[in-house]
Design a protein around this motif. Structure first.
Motif, PDB file in Angstrom:
ATOM      1  N   ILE A   5      24.297  40.641  55.137  1.00  0.00           N
ATOM      2  CA  ILE A   5      24.633  40.256  53.768  1.00  0.00           C
ATOM      3  C   ILE A   5      26.103  39.828  53.762  1.00  0.00           C
ATOM      4  O   ILE A   5      26.995  40.630  54.060  1.00  0.00           O
ATOM      5  N   ALA A   6      26.345  38.545  53.445  1.00  0.00           N
ATOM      6  CA  ALA A   6      27.710  38.004  53.525  1.00  0.00           C
ATOM      7  C   ALA A   6      28.581  38.582  52.410  1.00  0.00           C
ATOM      8  O   ALA A   6      28.139  38.699  51.272  1.00  0.00           O
ATOM      9  N   ARG A   7      29.789  38.957  52.779  1.00  0.00           N
ATOM     10  CA  ARG A   7      30.730  39.483  51.776  1.00  0.00           C
ATOM     11  C   ARG A   7      31.922  38.536  51.657  1.00  0.00           C
ATOM     12  O   ARG A   7      32.321  37.903  52.646  1.00  0.00           O
ATOM     13  N   GLN A   8      32.485  38.459  50.469  1.00  0.00           N
ATOM     14  CA  GLN A   8      33.590  37.516  50.250  1.00  0.00           C
ATOM     15  C   GLN A   8      34.746  37.826  51.190  1.00  0.00           C
ATOM     16  O   GLN A   8      35.152  38.982  51.335  1.00  0.00           O
ATOM     17  N   GLY A   9      35.258  36.794  51.832  1.00  0.00           N
ATOM     18  CA  GLY A   9      36.427  36.943  52.701  1.00  0.00           C
ATOM     19  C   GLY A   9      36.064  37.167  54.164  1.00  0.00           C
ATOM     20  O   GLY A   9      36.922  37.040  55.039  1.00  0.00           O
TER      21      GLY A   9
END
Ligand SMILES: [Zn+2]
Length: 470
Positions: A460-464
């Motif tokens: 799950i991609a997280r910001q930054g």
């Protein structure tokens, strides 16, 4: 030497789609440049901050025209971007009307807010962008048809495939060849993924090879109603409206949902399943969007093409009247004849639909039919949730009409459809499947289902976060 992928927007949420790709040659590419939509101050801050200075961004690959994917392009241009924006021809045409409308709505909203701020002695707020910024943005668009590979700086090869989500929507495939090992790396970005059997559009293209995949996850953990029975449901409601001599009011988004409803009505008319009843499309933007659809036959599925060839255009069914002027729209209020009115906006937050609801919601013979998602705190949501009275332009209106819904039209793949589409990829080759564009709960559920089916490389991609794609 490797590509780098940096996650920025639509990470653990569903707005502001923007993923940032950095090539070994130092080129900076954005996948989408969507509008973050939320509270005013937070939205302004998020929409004015980009992963790098706008003038250092070289290009944008735009998946489709929805504002959560395209709506901050003029903001990027306002800050100094002057590169190319690649998208399919249909997306380029739709973006024009959607961005123009977005700048117009922002202006109107800000006029209202600033009047209050100035009266309180506060500084007026700046717009995120203006109609001039939209004009400049449109000059940077480069239309590229589906299945036509194009090259960026001799480093990347890019191809758009049908995503089956809205007119012009694309799955983006990016290839990069390592000059040392001469191995090819493939990155695929779904954009928003559509569904099989949606009216008008081709089904999402099936791709098989990717080393890295960025997939949307909006409907993780959820299943849609089958699209199969939509026609029957709609026909029954139209028959009832005719019988009770009432009016049926359908709030619909101008791009996509309106054309799907027109298509369904055309099918019902062709099969004589509905009585003769006038149908009005009362939205200048929806009329413009329908004309754009009509110019992009390359996006149509076989069934739609066959109808066109036989001389029946399902976007312009006989007995459907397109109303352009406000006078024509107002005349509908005075008529007692049963009719169907399709109008925008889809969540009843503005546009002519608001007047139709105000004029018709008190009459028990009428039906308001919802055919799309209604966001929290919108007028549409209040009516759908059963409010007995609603306030419209400062006046209270009792809701005594019938309220119905057909929610099977979703343009996003549900969990099962997403998994089925993802399952076509060669699992041995796939190194990481990044999930974006989903609320955390939906993403966790989808990740669980994928893992249970043997996808053991889901993230799950997280910001930054930044990843080296090797
Ligand atoms: Zn979309």
């Amino acid at each position: 030497m490797a590509l780098k992928l940096h996650f920025w927007g639509a990470a653990e949420n569903v707005t502001g789609s923007l993923h940032h790709l950095i090539t070994p040659g130092g080129h900076q590419v954005f996948l989408d440049c969507g509008l973050f939509q939320g509270r005013r101050q937070e939205s302004f801050e998020k929409n004015t901050s980009f992963p790098l200075p706008a003038e250092k961004t070289d290009a944008v690959l735009l998946s489709h025209a929805h504002l959560d994917h395209s709506g901050n392009l003029p903001g990027l241009v306002r800050q100094g971007f002057s590169g190319k924006i690649y998208a399919t021809p249909a997306t380029c045409d739709l973006v024009k009307i959607l961005l123009t409308d977005s700048a117009h709505l922002m202006k109107r909203d800000l006029e209202y807010v600033n009047k209050r701020r100035v009266s309180r002695g506060q500084e007026p707020l700046e717009p995120l962008y203006t109609a001039d910024d939209v004009e400049k943005t449109l000059q940077f668009l480069v239309p590229v048809p589906y299945l036509t590979e194009f090259s960026l700086w001799d480093e990347l090869k890019v191809t758009f495939y049908d995503a089956g989500h809205i007119l012009g929507s694309a799955i983006t495939e990016i290839k990069w060849r390592d000059p040392v090992s001469s191995e090819e790396l493939i990155l695929v970005f779904t954009g928003d993924l559509g569904r099989d059997h949606l009216p008008i559009l081709k089904d999402p293209a099936l791709l098989k090879a990717a080393d890295y995949l960025i997939s949307e996850s909006t409907y993780g953990g959820r299943l849609h109603d089958s699209i199969e029975f939509v026609g029957e449901q709609l026909a029954e409601l139209i028959r009832q409206t005719h019988q009770s001599r009432g009016k049926m009011i359908i709030p619909a988004f101008s791009v996509g949902r309106t054309q799907e409803i027109l298509y369904e009505i055309a099918q019902l008319k062709a099969k004589n399943q509905i009585p003769e009843i006038p149908i009005y499309l009362d939205s200048p933007m929806a009329i413009e969007a329908t004309q754009i659809f009509n110019h992009h036959l390359e996006c149509f599925d076989e069934e739609t093409m066959e109808q066109l060839k036989s001389g029946n255009n399902p976007l312009f069914p006989a007995g459907v009247y397109f109303l352009k002027t406000t006078d024509e729209s107002k005349e509908l209020n005075e008529s007692d004849e049963p009719c169907i009115i399709i109008s925008a906006s889809g969540m009843c937050e503005g546009g002519r639909i608001v007047h139709h609801i105000a004029n018709h919601c008190a009459n028990p013979r009428n039906i308001i039919l919802f055919v799309g998602f209604q966001g929290q705190n919108t007028l549409g949501r209040k009516i759908l949730d059963g409010a007995e009275e609603v306030s419209i332009y400062g006046e209270d209106h009792p809701v005594r009409c019938r309220v119905e819904k057909i929610l099977a039209f979703s343009a996003h793949a549900d969990e099962q459809e997403l998994i089925s589409w993802l399952s076509h990829f060669d699992r041995k080759r796939l190194k990481t499947l990044f999930l974006v564009h989903g609320e955390p709960d939906a993403q966790e559920l989808l990740m669980g289902s994928l893992t249970a089916r043997g996808f053991n490389q889901v993230h799950i991609a997280r910001q930054g976060e930044t990843f080296k794609l090797t």
